[in-house]
Design a protein around this motif. Structure first.
Motif, PDB file in Angstrom:
ATOM      1  N   GLN A   1      -9.597   2.073   1.309  1.00  0.00           N
ATOM      2  CA  GLN A   1      -9.726   0.853   2.088  1.00  0.00           C
ATOM      3  C   GLN A   1     -11.139   0.295   2.041  1.00  0.00           C
ATOM      4  OE1 GLN A   1      -8.691   0.937   6.285  1.00  0.00           O
ATOM      5  NE2 GLN A   1      -8.103  -1.210   6.150  1.00  0.00           N
TER       6      GLN A   1
ATOM      7  N   THR B   1      -7.663  -2.826  -0.366  1.00  0.00           N
ATOM      8  CA  THR B   1      -8.054  -1.565  -0.991  1.00  0.00           C
ATOM      9  C   THR B   1      -8.687  -1.807  -2.359  1.00  0.00           C
ATOM     10  OG1 THR B   1      -5.902  -1.180  -2.057  1.00  0.00           O
ATOM     11  CG2 THR B   1      -6.201  -0.328   0.180  1.00  0.00           C
TER      12      THR B   1
ATOM     13  N   GLY C   1       0.786  -1.220   0.000  1.00  0.00           N
ATOM     14  CA  GLY C   1       0.000   0.000   0.000  1.00  0.00           C
ATOM     15  C   GLY C   1       0.814   1.263   0.000  1.00  0.00           C
ATOM     16  N   LEU C   2       0.240   2.298   0.592  1.00  0.00           N
ATOM     17  CA  LEU C   2       0.888   3.606   0.615  1.00  0.00           C
ATOM     18  C   LEU C   2       1.919   3.742   1.722  1.00  0.00           C
ATOM     19  CD1 LEU C   2      -2.264   5.883   0.099  1.00  0.00           C
ATOM     20  CD2 LEU C   2      -0.614   5.149  -1.641  1.00  0.00           C
TER      21      LEU C   2
ATOM     22  N   SER D   1     -10.288   0.745  -5.930  1.00  0.00           N
ATOM     23  CA  SER D   1     -10.310   2.068  -6.559  1.00  0.00           C
ATOM     24  C   SER D   1     -11.754   2.500  -6.771  1.00  0.00           C
ATOM     25  CB  SER D   1      -9.579   2.043  -7.909  1.00  0.00           C
ATOM     26  OG  SER D   1      -8.193   1.830  -7.733  1.00  0.00           O
TER      27      SER D   1
ATOM     28  N   VAL E   1      -4.229   5.381   4.040  1.00  0.00           N
ATOM     29  CA  VAL E   1      -4.963   5.138   2.791  1.00  0.00           C
ATOM     30  C   VAL E   1      -5.547   6.466   2.323  1.00  0.00           C
ATOM     31  CG1 VAL E   1      -5.551   2.701   3.142  1.00  0.00           C
ATOM     32  CG2 VAL E   1      -6.980   4.463   4.194  1.00  0.00           C
ATOM     33  N   ASN E   2      -6.078   6.470   1.102  1.00  0.00           N
ATOM     34  CA  ASN E   2      -6.662   7.696   0.558  1.00  0.00           C
ATOM     35  C   ASN E   2      -8.119   7.898   0.947  1.00  0.00           C
ATOM     36  OD1 ASN E   2      -4.332   8.562  -0.789  1.00  0.00           O
ATOM     37  ND2 ASN E   2      -4.801   7.308  -2.586  1.00  0.00           N
TER      38      ASN E   2
ATOM     39  N   ASP F   1      -7.293   5.675  -6.042  1.00  0.00           N
ATOM     40  CA  ASP F   1      -6.873   4.337  -5.659  1.00  0.00           C
ATOM     41  C   ASP F   1      -6.586   4.264  -4.162  1.00  0.00           C
ATOM     42  OD1 ASP F   1      -4.454   5.641  -5.348  1.00  0.00           O
ATOM     43  OD2 ASP F   1      -3.506   4.735  -7.107  1.00  0.00           O
ATOM     44  N   HIS F   2      -6.252   3.087  -3.696  1.00  0.00           N
ATOM     45  CA  HIS F   2      -5.911   2.859  -2.286  1.00  0.00           C
ATOM     46  C   HIS F   2      -6.980   3.401  -1.340  1.00  0.00           C
ATOM     47  CE1 HIS F   2      -1.891   2.285  -4.128  1.00  0.00           C
ATOM     48  NE2 HIS F   2      -1.818   1.336  -3.210  1.00  0.00           N
TER      49      HIS F   2
END
Length: 424
Positions: free
Chosen positions: A99, A78, A69-70, A80, A194-195, A96-97
């Motif tokens: 959760q 995760t 991941g990030l 998108s 995460v994003n 993306d990313h």
């Protein structure tokens, strides 16, 4: 999911995420070296489930990824998502990313990852209440909270779209956090790792009548009406609350199936699975031979049993381990706080029971967290576990999902009559 309805640990249950890049450098010590020799009996663990996910490609599917991941955190699943300004096909962004979280409800995106055109005027409109106040939410989780405005977006996941969906934009009102929104703020990518968070649990909206009842004074802790940097608790109607996108799809909207492949007991560098929308609506989402358990409103099985005591079972892709209280398991030291590091591999049985008579026995395998992450290269584990997040609560986090098809039937009693359920 609100902490008042159940405890959730999404990727950092009780602030205990494992950052592999960190612990690999620190090594053992302080009780962290249990099980490092002779692989700690990992080979003696009972075999786990072996179902393989279908390929993500059909219109009612989207790929799930578990990897570093990030931020190099283990067991973070995760997907998108595509977010568009309402009615627009041009002002859009694929994020993306995000959760995948089966124990919360609705989409939440960190504001800093969004294109300026989406956060600016003409992008994602902010919901207003009480005339002209901005609607904001303080969403409490077990390890902290997210704070930000509620906005409207057209959201596409795979090829399924939910139009005009209320979502939370995390961190876009940093100066206005009210004192009643307490705990650890998790309003940046560094905080969340995460994003964003995609909640696809069984509830349609994330608070329900507790937040929408106009005959009751709004309780602090959920929704707020904000003018400038001043925010006060407010009622949020069901149409204004952050909303699970799945029931808003046009078809394949009565549930989801989480499918992850089996991984070795020593872990894998990554795993790729599939999130399937709909149950018994297409040839690829049949309930089949899965055993079904009627759940409570939030998707929990509250009549379960662990160590001879009553327990509540959570089925939570947002938790990166099994989490339960067991004083016979050796705790890790400071390198992996909150996780278990038994000298040899262990198995703990757990009996889950729904609102009806259906029961199932689950084996939770537990290997020293220090042993598992010592290579620094694996990020998908089926046997990492940690200390409980609440009395009588057993959190079946991501390890439970490897090698299984896990079904979540949406609570549709307000429309079609379907009661919420879990099946596997």
């Amino acid at each position: 999911m609100q902490i008042t309805s159940k405890l959730k640990g999404w990727m950092q249950v009780a602030a205990v995420a494992i950052g592999v890049s960190l612990v690999a450098a620190c090594g053992g010590g302080g009780g962290d070296n249990g099980g490092n020799s002779s692989n700690g009996g990992i080979n003696s663990l009972p075999a786990g489930p072996t179902q393989q996910p279908i390929a993500a490609g059909a219109a009612n599917t989207v790929a799930i990824t578990v990897d570093k991941g990030l931020k190099n955190v283990i067991n973070i699943a995760t997907v998108s998502v595509k977010v568009c300004a309402p009615g627009s096909t041009a002002n859009c962004q694929v994020i993306d990313h995000v959760q995948l979280d089966t124990a919360s409800f609705g989409l939440r995106i960190v504001s800093s990852v969004l294109n300026p055109s989406l956060t600016a005027v003409g992008g994602l409109p902010i919901t207003t209440v009480n005339g002209s106040q901005q609607l904001a939410e303080c969403r409490h989780f077990a390890d902290g909270f997210t704070w930000g405005t509620v906005r409207t977006a057209d959201v596409t996941i795979g090829q399924k779209q939910a139009s005009g969906l209320p979502i939370q934009i995390i961190g876009d009102l940093p100066a206005a956090v009210p004192s009643t929104c307490n705990g650890v703020p998790e309003n940046t990518v560094d905080d969340l790792r995460v994003n964003g968070i995609l909640g696809v649990g069984v509830m349609q909206i994330d608070c329900g009548t507790n937040c929408s009842d106009t005959t009751k004074a709004p309780a602090p802790g959920n929704y707020y009406g904000c003018t400038g940097n001043t925010c006060a608790p407010t009622v949020a109607l069901s149409t204004q609350q952050v909303t699970n996108p799945v029931p808003k799809f046009n078809g394949d909207n009565n549930g989801v199936i989480v499918q992850l492949p089996p991984v070795p007991n020593t872990g894998a560098a990554s795993a790729r699975g599939t999130l399937v929308f709909g149950i018994n609506t297409q040839s690829n989402n049949s309930l089949g031979a899965a055993q079904t358990f009627l759940s409570d409103d939030a998707g929990d099985l509250i009549s379960s049993t662990f160590n001879g005591q009553p327990a509540k079972a959570l089925f939570d892709t947002g938790s990166n381990g099994y989490f339960f209280d067991d004083t016979t398991l050796q705790a890790c030291g400071s390198n992996q706080p909150g996780f278990y590091c038994p000298p040899t591999a262990q198995t703990r049985p757990f009996t889950v029971k729904g609102a009806g008579s259906a029961t199932a026995n689950i084996n939770m395998n537990v290997v020293s967290a220090a042993t598992l992450v010592s290579s620094g290269s694996n990020f998908a584990f089926n046997d990492v576990a940690g200390q409980g997040i609440g009395a009588g609560v057993v959190d079946l986090g991501l390890p439970f999902f490897f090698g299984r098809y896990v079904f979540y039937g949406m609570d549709l009693r307000s429309t079609t009559g379907q009661a919420p359920f879990i099946a596997f």
